[in-house]
Design a protein around this motif. Structure first.
Motif, PDB file in Angstrom:
ATOM      1  N   TYR A  93       0.600  -1.130  -0.006  1.00 13.67           N
ATOM      2  CA  TYR A  93       0.113  -0.012  -0.108  1.00 13.67           C
ATOM      3  C   TYR A  93       0.848   1.200  -0.013  1.00 13.67           C
ATOM      4  CZ  TYR A  93      -2.879   3.836   2.210  1.00 13.67           C
ATOM      5  OH  TYR A  93      -3.137   4.994   2.424  1.00 13.67           O
ATOM      6  N   LEU A  94       1.825   1.437   0.729  1.00 14.52           N
ATOM      7  CA  LEU A  94       2.726   2.474   1.122  1.00 14.52           C
ATOM      8  C   LEU A  94       3.511   2.763  -0.320  1.00 14.52           C
ATOM      9  CD1 LEU A  94       3.779   2.361   4.812  1.00 14.52           C
ATOM     10  CD2 LEU A  94       2.158   3.720   3.689  1.00 14.52           C
ATOM     11  N   GLN A  95       3.874   1.805  -0.860  1.00 11.81           N
ATOM     12  CA  GLN A  95       4.951   1.940  -2.197  1.00 11.81           C
ATOM     13  C   GLN A  95       3.858   2.295  -3.261  1.00 11.81           C
ATOM     14  OE1 GLN A  95       6.436  -2.210  -2.514  1.00 11.81           O
ATOM     15  NE2 GLN A  95       8.468  -1.510  -1.442  1.00 11.81           N
ATOM     16  N   ILE A  96       2.765   1.638  -3.105  1.00  7.42           N
ATOM     17  CA  ILE A  96       1.870   2.065  -4.338  1.00  7.42           C
ATOM     18  C   ILE A  96       1.392   3.665  -4.273  1.00  7.42           C
ATOM     19  CG2 ILE A  96      -0.470   1.870  -5.398  1.00  7.42           C
ATOM     20  CD1 ILE A  96      -0.320  -1.106  -4.787  1.00  7.42           C
ATOM     21  N   LEU A  97       1.154   3.829  -2.926  1.00  8.79           N
ATOM     22  CA  LEU A  97       0.844   5.384  -2.711  1.00  8.79           C
ATOM     23  C   LEU A  97       1.812   6.398  -3.032  1.00  8.79           C
ATOM     24  CD1 LEU A  97      -1.118   7.401  -1.389  1.00  8.79           C
ATOM     25  CD2 LEU A  97      -0.056   6.930   0.859  1.00  8.79           C
ATOM     26  N   GLN A  98       3.027   6.014  -2.937  1.00  4.84           N
ATOM     27  CA  GLN A  98       4.208   6.737  -3.466  1.00  4.84           C
ATOM     28  C   GLN A  98       4.442   7.112  -4.768  1.00  4.84           C
ATOM     29  OE1 GLN A  98       8.113   5.545  -2.122  1.00  4.84           O
ATOM     30  NE2 GLN A  98       8.989   7.578  -2.070  1.00  4.84           N
ATOM     31  N   MET A  99       4.417   5.872  -5.513  1.00  6.83           N
ATOM     32  CA  MET A  99       4.286   5.700  -7.041  1.00  6.83           C
ATOM     33  C   MET A  99       3.330   6.723  -7.642  1.00  6.83           C
ATOM     34  SD  MET A  99       5.977   1.920  -7.836  1.00  6.83           S
ATOM     35  CE  MET A  99       4.564   0.993  -7.046  1.00  6.83           C
ATOM     36  N   ALA A 100       2.299   6.397  -7.193  1.00  3.77           N
ATOM     37  CA  ALA A 100       1.192   7.078  -7.663  1.00  3.77           C
ATOM     38  C   ALA A 100       1.231   8.796  -7.328  1.00  3.77           C
ATOM     39  CB  ALA A 100      -0.220   6.437  -7.285  1.00  3.77           C
ATOM     40  N   ALA A 101       1.578   8.730  -6.193  1.00  2.00           N
ATOM     41  CA  ALA A 101       1.694  10.566  -5.902  1.00  2.00           C
ATOM     42  C   ALA A 101       2.681  10.958  -6.706  1.00  2.00           C
ATOM     43  CB  ALA A 101       2.126  10.660  -4.423  1.00  2.00           C
ATOM     44  N   LEU A 102       3.832  10.455  -6.830  1.00  2.00           N
ATOM     45  CA  LEU A 102       4.924  11.073  -7.478  1.00  2.00           C
ATOM     46  C   LEU A 102       4.642  11.083  -8.963  1.00  2.00           C
ATOM     47  CD1 LEU A 102       8.078   9.325  -5.947  1.00  2.00           C
ATOM     48  CD2 LEU A 102       7.213  11.536  -5.430  1.00  2.00           C
ATOM     49  N   SER A 103       3.997  10.031  -9.493  1.00  2.00           N
ATOM     50  CA  SER A 103       3.434  10.170 -10.911  1.00  2.00           C
ATOM     51  C   SER A 103       2.725  11.308 -11.278  1.00  2.00           C
ATOM     52  CB  SER A 103       2.965   8.775 -11.513  1.00  2.00           C
ATOM     53  OG  SER A 103       1.797   8.687 -11.053  1.00  2.00           O
ATOM     54  N   MET A 104       1.672  11.629 -10.329  1.00  2.00           N
ATOM     55  CA  MET A 104       0.795  12.769 -10.486  1.00  2.00           C
ATOM     56  C   MET A 104       1.345  14.036  -9.860  1.00  2.00           C
ATOM     57  SD  MET A 104      -2.766  10.441  -9.153  1.00  2.00           S
ATOM     58  CE  MET A 104      -3.651  12.011  -9.291  1.00  2.00           C
ATOM     59  N   ARG A 105       2.451  14.183  -9.548  1.00  2.00           N
ATOM     60  CA  ARG A 105       2.845  15.386  -9.252  1.00  2.00           C
ATOM     61  C   ARG A 105       2.816  16.506 -10.153  1.00  2.00           C
ATOM     62  NH1 ARG A 105       7.090  16.534  -4.940  1.00  2.00           N
ATOM     63  NH2 ARG A 105       8.128  18.594  -5.504  1.00  2.00           N
ATOM     64  N   THR A 106       3.088  16.103 -11.555  1.00  2.00           N
ATOM     65  CA  THR A 106       3.092  17.069 -12.466  1.00  2.00           C
ATOM     66  C   THR A 106       1.870  17.563 -12.858  1.00  2.00           C
ATOM     67  OG1 THR A 106       3.022  15.445 -13.994  1.00  2.00           O
ATOM     68  CG2 THR A 106       5.299  15.839 -13.518  1.00  2.00           C
ATOM     69  N   LEU A 107       0.581  17.052 -12.370  1.00  2.00           N
ATOM     70  CA  LEU A 107      -0.745  17.598 -12.560  1.00  2.00           C
ATOM     71  C   LEU A 107      -0.951  18.858 -11.615  1.00  2.00           C
ATOM     72  CD1 LEU A 107      -2.440  14.132 -12.800  1.00  2.00           C
ATOM     73  CD2 LEU A 107      -1.716  15.686 -14.685  1.00  2.00           C
ATOM     74  N   GLY A 108      -0.031  18.994 -10.642  1.00  2.00           N
ATOM     75  CA  GLY A 108      -0.133  20.129  -9.677  1.00  2.00           C
ATOM     76  C   GLY A 108      -1.515  20.277  -9.036  1.00  2.00           C
ATOM     77  N   PRO A 109      -2.328  21.179  -9.095  1.00  2.00           N
ATOM     78  CA  PRO A 109      -3.728  21.372  -8.292  1.00  2.00           C
ATOM     79  C   PRO A 109      -4.759  20.438  -8.965  1.00  2.00           C
ATOM     80  CG  PRO A 109      -3.414  23.243  -9.325  1.00  2.00           C
ATOM     81  CD  PRO A 109      -1.764  22.491  -9.578  1.00  2.00           C
ATOM     82  N   ASN A 110      -4.498  19.977 -10.291  1.00  2.00           N
ATOM     83  CA  ASN A 110      -5.717  19.299 -10.836  1.00  2.00           C
ATOM     84  C   ASN A 110      -5.793  17.754 -10.315  1.00  2.00           C
ATOM     85  OD1 ASN A 110      -6.460  21.323 -12.851  1.00  2.00           O
ATOM     86  ND2 ASN A 110      -4.649  20.648 -14.097  1.00  2.00           N
ATOM     87  N   ALA A 111      -4.594  17.546  -9.822  1.00  2.00           N
ATOM     88  CA  ALA A 111      -4.739  16.062  -9.137  1.00  2.00           C
ATOM     89  C   ALA A 111      -5.663  16.054  -7.815  1.00  2.00           C
ATOM     90  CB  ALA A 111      -3.267  15.518  -8.958  1.00  2.00           C
ATOM     91  N   MET A 112      -6.112  15.031  -7.554  1.00  2.00           N
ATOM     92  CA  MET A 112      -7.030  14.684  -6.154  1.00  2.00           C
ATOM     93  C   MET A 112      -6.737  13.341  -5.592  1.00  2.00           C
ATOM     94  SD  MET A 112     -11.007  14.393  -5.525  1.00  2.00           S
ATOM     95  CE  MET A 112     -11.550  16.027  -6.173  1.00  2.00           C
ATOM     96  N   PHE A 113      -6.598  13.424  -4.153  1.00  2.00           N
ATOM     97  CA  PHE A 113      -6.539  12.198  -3.776  1.00  2.00           C
ATOM     98  C   PHE A 113      -7.714  11.835  -2.561  1.00  2.00           C
ATOM     99  CE2 PHE A 113      -2.115  12.654  -5.216  1.00  2.00           C
ATOM    100  CZ  PHE A 113      -1.688  11.343  -5.442  1.00  2.00           C
ATOM    101  N   TYR A 114      -8.287  10.869  -2.827  1.00  2.00           N
ATOM    102  CA  TYR A 114      -9.454  10.750  -1.927  1.00  2.00           C
ATOM    103  C   TYR A 114      -9.120   9.456  -1.225  1.00  2.00           C
ATOM    104  CZ  TYR A 114     -14.685   9.929  -1.595  1.00  2.00           C
ATOM    105  OH  TYR A 114     -15.853   9.630  -1.000  1.00  2.00           O
ATOM    106  N   LEU A 115      -8.641   9.548  -0.098  1.00  2.00           N
ATOM    107  CA  LEU A 115      -8.020   8.733   0.641  1.00  2.00           C
ATOM    108  C   LEU A 115      -9.215   7.980   1.709  1.00  2.00           C
ATOM    109  CD1 LEU A 115      -5.152  10.545   1.483  1.00  2.00           C
ATOM    110  CD2 LEU A 115      -5.093   8.560  -0.087  1.00  2.00           C
TER     111      LEU A 115
END
Length: 241
Positions: free
Chosen positions: A86-108
């Protein structure tokens, strides 16, 4: 302690924005029984099955919506079993979405384990019952929300959830989580009423969200998502100015 034997991490394209959902159950299945295969289907021969009439509409809708999302490239499911995955996937997803800036949303929304057995403490082989009483020491799972918000995706819109059985401490703990982890919103759920109403805690105040009881089959998720989408839109505009 919230134990998650198997969860799913979802990336969903919603109204032109990428949203990441971390959920325990499959999407589009909330209207089905908790054990859908056993409850919704029946055998009509050695090799054939059919949907039982009481569930035909719900099953058809769930299957159609699911396949439409997959075909449209709007849903990516990444299954996980352990807290390490879980923690590895969360980090990979977050870093891959970093370039989207404020357009990205995390619904945890996943009820991740509060405690876990460290990898180095796990037994290599099956524990024998003849060894006597078993003592197990659990370690608290690292709180990664602040890392997510500060380091991995600092501009993303982040929503976390707080579930309690005691209403007296629910809003207090949700407010603490909002301030401690710098979330944009915290959805406060009380276990016995979570399907009827929730309270959204944000820097601007507390907003009660209720299921529309005048609409058959309605749930609290629809007005909740509408509120979140509205607040996310404001967030995107504010970051663009």
């Amino acid at each position: 302690m919230h134990m998650s034997p198997r969860g799913h991490f979802h990336r969903v394209l919603y109204q032109g924005w990428i949203c990441s959902y971390i959920l325990i159950s499959e999407p589009y299945c909330r209207s089905l029984p908790e054990d859908p295969f056993l409850e919704c289907f029946e055998s009509i021969g050695d090799f054939d099955i059919r949907v039982r009439p009481p569930y035909s509409e719900a099953v058809n809708r769930a299957i159609s919506d699911h396949h439409a999302a997959i075909a449209g490239g709007q849903l990516l499911k990444l299954p996980f079993t352990t807290i390490f995955e879980y923690l590895q996937i969360l980090q990979m997803a977050a870093l891959s979405m970093r370039t989207l800036g404020p357009n990205a949303m995390f619904y945890l929304a996943a009820a991740v384990s509060d405690f876990y057995v460290p990898w180095e403490s796990m037994a290599e082989h099956k524990i024998q019952s003849g060894s006597g009483p078993l003592d197990m020491r659990l370690v608290q799972v690292p709180k990664m929300l602040s890392v997510l918000k500060k380091e991995w995706t600092p501009l993303a819109f982040c929503i976390s959830f707080k579930l309690e059985t005691d209403t007296k401490i629910l809003l207090e703990k949700a407010d603490m989580a909002l301030k401690k982890y710098k979330m944009h919103m915290v959805v406060a759920n009380e276990l016995s009423t979570r399907k009827e109403e929730v309270t959204v805690v944000s820097p601007s105040g507390k907003i009660p969200v209720h299921r529309d009881k005048t609409q058959p089959g309605s749930d609290v998720e629809k007005p909740l998502i509408e509120l979140i989408v509205d607040r996310h839109s404001v967030h995107v505009k504010e970051c663009g100015t």
